[in-house]
Structures are given as C-alpha cells and as structure tokens.
Scaffold this active site. Structure first.
Site, PDB file in Angstrom:
ATOM      1  CG  HIS A 119       2.080   1.222   7.181  1.00 41.24           C
ATOM      2  ND1 HIS A 119       3.294   0.731   7.618  1.00 41.24           N
ATOM      3  CD2 HIS A 119       1.163   0.256   7.453  1.00 41.24           C
ATOM      4  CE1 HIS A 119       3.109  -0.482   8.125  1.00 41.24           C
ATOM      5  NE2 HIS A 119       1.834  -0.788   8.049  1.00 41.24           N
ATOM      6  CG  ASP A 196       3.092   2.409   1.115  1.00 41.66           C
ATOM      7  OD1 ASP A 196       2.729   1.334   0.581  1.00 41.66           O
ATOM      8  OD2 ASP A 196       3.058   2.609   2.336  1.00 41.66           O
ATOM      9  CD  GLN A 199      -3.588  -1.964   2.589  1.00 42.51           C
ATOM     10  OE1 GLN A 199      -4.508  -2.597   2.061  1.00 42.51           O
ATOM     11  NE2 GLN A 199      -2.889  -2.470   3.577  1.00 42.51           N
ATOM     12  CE  LYS A 222       0.291  -4.798   3.585  1.00 44.98           C
ATOM     13  NZ  LYS A 222      -0.369  -5.111   4.859  1.00 44.98           N
ATOM     14  CB  CYS A 360       1.416   0.289  11.173  1.00 40.38           C
ATOM     15  SG  CYS A 360       1.751  -1.344  11.797  1.00 40.38           S
TER      16      CYS A 360
HETATM   17  C1  LIG Z   1       0.029   1.382   3.358  1.00 43.30           C
HETATM   18  C2  LIG Z   1       1.021   0.362   3.810  1.00 43.30           C
HETATM   19  N1  LIG Z   1       2.326   0.589   3.653  1.00 43.30           N
HETATM   20  C3  LIG Z   1       3.261  -0.305   4.020  1.00 43.30           C
HETATM   21  C4  LIG Z   1       2.915  -1.507   4.595  1.00 43.30           C
HETATM   22  C5  LIG Z   1       3.988  -2.467   4.990  1.00 43.30           C
HETATM   23  O1  LIG Z   1       3.920  -3.628   4.235  1.00 43.30           O
HETATM   24  P1  LIG Z   1       4.792  -4.888   4.593  1.00 43.30           P
HETATM   25  O2  LIG Z   1       4.598  -5.145   6.054  1.00 43.30           O
HETATM   26  O3  LIG Z   1       4.257  -5.974   3.740  1.00 43.30           O
HETATM   27  O4  LIG Z   1       6.209  -4.548   4.273  1.00 43.30           O
HETATM   28  C6  LIG Z   1       1.568  -1.788   4.798  1.00 43.30           C
HETATM   29  C7  LIG Z   1       1.158  -3.038   5.472  1.00 43.30           C
HETATM   30  O5  LIG Z   1       0.389  -3.050   6.405  1.00 43.30           O
HETATM   31  C8  LIG Z   1       0.599  -0.835   4.390  1.00 43.30           C
HETATM   32  O6  LIG Z   1      -0.707  -1.076   4.562  1.00 43.30           O
END
Ligand SMILES: Cc1ncc(COP(=O)(O)O)c(C=O)c1O
Lengths: 401, 145
Positions: A119, A196, A199, A222, A360
C-alpha cells in the site's frame, strides 16, 4: 451464526439507491457493531475528560478506560507488555513514526527493502526516509499470481539491508504473505522488520511474541473500531532506544527552555491529547472480535470468499486479478470491455458497495498491467445473500457494456 | 452551431422519458459508444485532465470564427457518455458562449450528479473546469491581441 452477527451492525439495515445495502468494501473500512458505537457515545455521555492529567474523578475514569483499552489491545496481539502498545492515528501514522524514528540510524549505502505488493502507506514513508538518510529503497518483485516472489526477496536481502517492511495481507489482492518466514530471513541479515497489518487484524489471530517482528502497525477502523486511531507495536529495546518523533505535551517528563527529558514508554511516542474515545471504541471492538469464536469467524468468511471466487471464475468475460496461494477477504477482478469504474458505478446503482481504482497500490497495478481493478472485500457480517447479489450485480453490469 | 443545439436538445428530450436508472445509464453508455476516440498519440500524459478517477484526455483546437474545437476521450464507458453531453454543450462554441453556459444547471436538469458518487462527480467538474479555463485563456489573449 452469521444472522446474529449481522444484527450487531445497525448500518447493514439501510438501503443504498433504494436497494438493500450489500457492503463489500470492508478492506477500506469495516462497519461498526452496536457495542462499539455504544462505547464511544457512552464515553462522552459519562466520563469525558483529559487523560493522565487532572486529579478529579472524571479524569481518573477516562484515564482508566484509556489504559484499559491499551491492555485489551496488548492481550489481543499478545504483546509482552502494555508499554509496547502505542496509540497512533492509524497504520499510516504508525509507519511514519517508525520511518522518522529510524532516520538517524540509516546512512548512504544502507538499503530499505519493501515489496511490489505494498500500500502507498508502506511505500511513501520509506521513500521519504531514503531521501532524508541517503539510503536506497529496494522493492522485491511479485509473481504473476500476486504472491511475493520469495526467490527475489532472498536475492535482494543482503547485509546492507537495514529495514524490511512488508504487508501481512494485501489490500489489493488478498494475498496472505508468509511473514513468519520473511521475518526470519530479514533478522538473519540483521534488518529491522515492520509488518503492515492493516488488512490482517480483523481476520487473523495475532501473536507478537511468536511472530517476532520488530514493529507491527494496524488501524482500528479496519477491525470494527472507530476511525482516527490505530496501533504501533514495537519491541521494547527498540522503542526505548529510538528518539521520539513528535514533540509536545504527554511525551515529556521535564521541560526547561533549553532541554527536555522524555516520558517513558508508551507516552514518549504519544505527543498531545490522544484520541481517547477512539481508544475506548477500539477496546470495545477488540472485545467484540474476541467474543466471536475464531474458528467460526474464519470459516464463514472463507467459505463466502471461496464461493464468490469460484462463481467469478465461471463467468464469461470476468477475469480475476491475482490468484494468490492463500487469499483472505479480498477479490480483485476485471470485466472485459469495461473500465473498473463503469462496473463500480453500475454495482453502486444496485446497492452493492465495491471499490474501484488502484487501491493505493499504483506500483502493484503497474506490475499487473492494469490501471485498476474492481475489488470486493468481505467481512464477518457478509452473507450468502450478499454473494448472490454480488454475482447477479456483475452480470447486470456486464449487460450494459 | 445550430447542430450543437439540436444535439443537446435531443439529449434533453431523451432524458425526459427515463424513469429507471437503467434506461438513463444505457443511454449515457450508448452516447459514449458513438463518441470518436482520440488517436493514441493524443492519449498522452500532457492531455490528461487531473482530478478524474478514470483517465480523461482533452485536446483543444481552433474552429471557425474563434470557436473552440474540443476533443475529449476517456477509457471508461460512462465517462465517455458524460463527455458526449459536455461536448454537446461546449464543442464548437466561442469562449464567450462556453463561459456563459450554465452547465451545472444542465447537470441538475438531467439529474446527472445525483447518480454519480462524489468522487466521480468531481471528475466531471474537473473536466468542465479545464474547458472553462481554456476558454478564459483564449478570451484573455484575444483581448490583449
Ligand atoms: C495494507 C494497508 N496498509 C496501510 C493502510 C493505511 O491505513 P490507514 O489509512 O488506516 O492509515 C491500508 C488502508 O487502506 C492498507 O490496506
């Protein structure tokens, strides 16, 4: 089973464009159970005060609720101590915190290793760190199926690799990555590893002790909690050694005009008034998640995802994007002759919420040779009926183009 | 020019008959199918309209009597249909006409924006804003000239 779970989420009763809502965008954000909504409003109705400061009844209760939430998260991820659970705004801020705190430790010639499957939140902070420090950002490739190319990972890992940052589960393709193996390999060359987990936290049991990563980042919203709060877990010695990122109230022990001594963990990394109601809501979300037997949760969700996958595979003109070895929650696909946005709009009109675009993950989309996909993501409140409506919705959308 | 008016009127008339969203969308998508595509050499980064979720390319040429000749293309069917509507309003018009035309009122009359999510609606607006800024630039330079 799922009927009672569904009833816990009041929003799922509403309609969209006059049709009963089918919510298949839980990877973007999950809906909230009544227990979380009640916890947040209950906090404001009965105990709102600032934490860790004033000596009065409300402040004591708010502080207790805030710290109780931290303890719930600690237990949920099996972190050794509560001091290793730092509240942030979410995954993005957690990763930025680590990338900033590591600035002084990297120098030209050092390497930061990520993957093509990340992401933007797990790419851009490392690009910025590379620019600040002179280190090089290296990305490991993926296979055409959407799995991390393990050989390429091993090839790119070397004694210059100082940081490895990988997602646990891909938000774009649903790939569950073999993080245990990758963490072991990264540690063997002395790299610090951040996972990270944005998910993963709503779907997989998390155990920081056995996972052995150095940092783990995830977002409350999430995993059925409120927006605006998330978590950074870190190994204690690293958190102790790293400098604070943001300065302000809460994170200090003593301030003179010349010098500041910093507060202890976790407060060193929590400058300013935290998102107290958010933490309380996250605590309630953790309670909610742990109240559902893990086996039921995974089985129900997996069954629906597998069902949807096999339906899609049989549909003429529909192409799955990514067929990872192990998939969780997410299905990305394309419809021949249509842009993902066309399908998204035509599904939306039928009351079916899916996401379209690059999710993203632009470097991943580039690697897969598509500007975007249609993405359906499932959660514990989805039903067989949702899958049926989803499949029928795609058929109908196809009839337009 | 009169042809343009007829085209827009024809679109307006068709929309009056649509009750179901399905009919409206089929019509919009069909409008898009009739829209000529830009050649590959014009489907380039420089011609991209920023702020659209789908890719939208815009090329402006000069028509007779100071009018603007607009060519717009997209990789998405629904957007191409919306482009056809925007072109029916703007293509072959003078900068003055373009700036004087209330396209928001047209969208409202056709009830277009309520059918589009916020982000997609913004893309449509970004396209209109780009056309208007081209028209403004032409007007400014012709004033000076
Ligand atoms: C794999 C992953 N990393 C990071 C993020 C970023 O999360 P947040 O926008 O809650 O900081 C997301 C959110 O879409 C994600 O799916």
């Amino acid at each position: 089973m799922s009927q009672s779970i569904r009833a816990d989420f009041p929003i799922l009763d509403r309609q969209a464009h006059g049709e009963p809502l089918v919510y298949l965008d839980s990877a973007a954000t999950t809906q909230k159970p009544q227990a979380v909504i009640d916890a947040v409003s209950g906090y404001y109705e009965t105990m709102n005060a600032n934490v860790h400061r004033a000596a009065h009844a409300l402040a004591d209760e708010a502080t207790q609720a805030f710290e109780a939430a931290r303890e719930k998260v600690r237990a949920f991820i099996n972190a050794p101590t509560r001091e290793q659970v730092i509240f942030t705004r979410g995954t993005t801020e957690s990763i930025n915190l680590v990338a900033n705190a590591l600035s002084q430790r990297l120098s030209p010639g050092d390497e930061i290793l990520i993957t093509r499957l990340e992401h933007h939140s797990n790419i851009v902070p490392w690009q910025m760190l590379a620019q600040r420090s002179g280190a090089t950002l290296v990305a490991c490739d993926i296979t055409d199926n959407g799995d991390i190319d393990l050989e390429d990972f091993a090839r790119r890992l070397n004694d210059k690799t100082r940081v490895v940052a990988i997602n646990h589960v891909s938000n774009a393709l649903g790939t569950v990555n073999p993080v245990e193996t990758l963490i072991g390999q990264a540690h063997a060359v002395g790299a610090v590893v951040l996972i990270d987990g944005a998910q993963a936290s709503a779907h997989l049991p998390l155990d920081m002790v056995s996972l052995d990563c150095d940092f783990y980042a995830f977002s409350s919203h999430k995993m059925f909690g409120p927006t605006g709060i998330g978590v950074l877990y870190g190994k204690r010695d690293l958190l102790e050694a790293l400098p604070p990122w943001q300065g302000g109230g809460e994170m200090i022990e003593h301030v003179t005009m010349e010098h500041t001594t910093y507060n202890v963990l976790p407060y060193k990394f929590e400058a300013g008034t935290p998102n107290i109601s958010g933490a309380v809501g996250l605590g309630a979300a953790v309670d909610y998640l742990t109240s559902i037997p893990q086996a039921d949760l995974v089985a129900q969700e997996d069954r629906l995802v597998q069902l949807a996958v096999s339906e899609l595979k049989q549909m003429p003109g529909v192409r799955l994007v990514g067929e990872p070895e192990r998939r969780l929650s997410v299905i990305s696909f394309l419809v021949d002759g249509a842009h993902p946005n066309d399908i998204g709009t035509l599904m939306d009109r039928q009351g079916i919420a899916v996401r379209t675009g690059h999710h993203c993950t632009m470097p991943l989309m580039e690697r897969l040779g598509t500007p975007g996909t249609v993405r359906a993501s499932f959660s514990l409140y989805n039903s067989q009926d949702d899958v049926d409506r989803f499949v029928a919705g795609i058929r109908k959308a196809q009839s337009f183009v | 020019m009169t042809e343009g008016i007829t085209e827009l009127d024809a679109i307006r008339e068709s929309f009056e008959f649509f009750d179901a969203w399905e009919d409206k969308y089929r019509f919009v998508i069909d409008l898009g199918k009739d829209l000529p595509s830009l050649p590959d050499h014009q489907r380039v980064e420089d011609n991209l309209v920023r702020g659209c979720q789908s890719q939208v390319w815009l090329v402006v040429g000069d028509g007779p009597d100071g009018s603007l000749q607009l060519s717009i293309d997209s990789d998405a069917h629904i957007v191409r249909g919306l482009i056809a509507i925007v072109l029916a309003a703007f293509d072959g018009r003078t900068p003055e006409d373009i700036l004087g035309f209330d396209i928001e009122a047209l969208f409202a009359e056709l009830d277009l924006l309520s059918h589009l999510s916020q982000t997609r609606g913004n893309g449509l607006r970004a396209m209109v804003a780009r056309i208007r800024s081209v028209a403004e630039a032409r007007l400014a330079s012709s004033d000076r000239g």
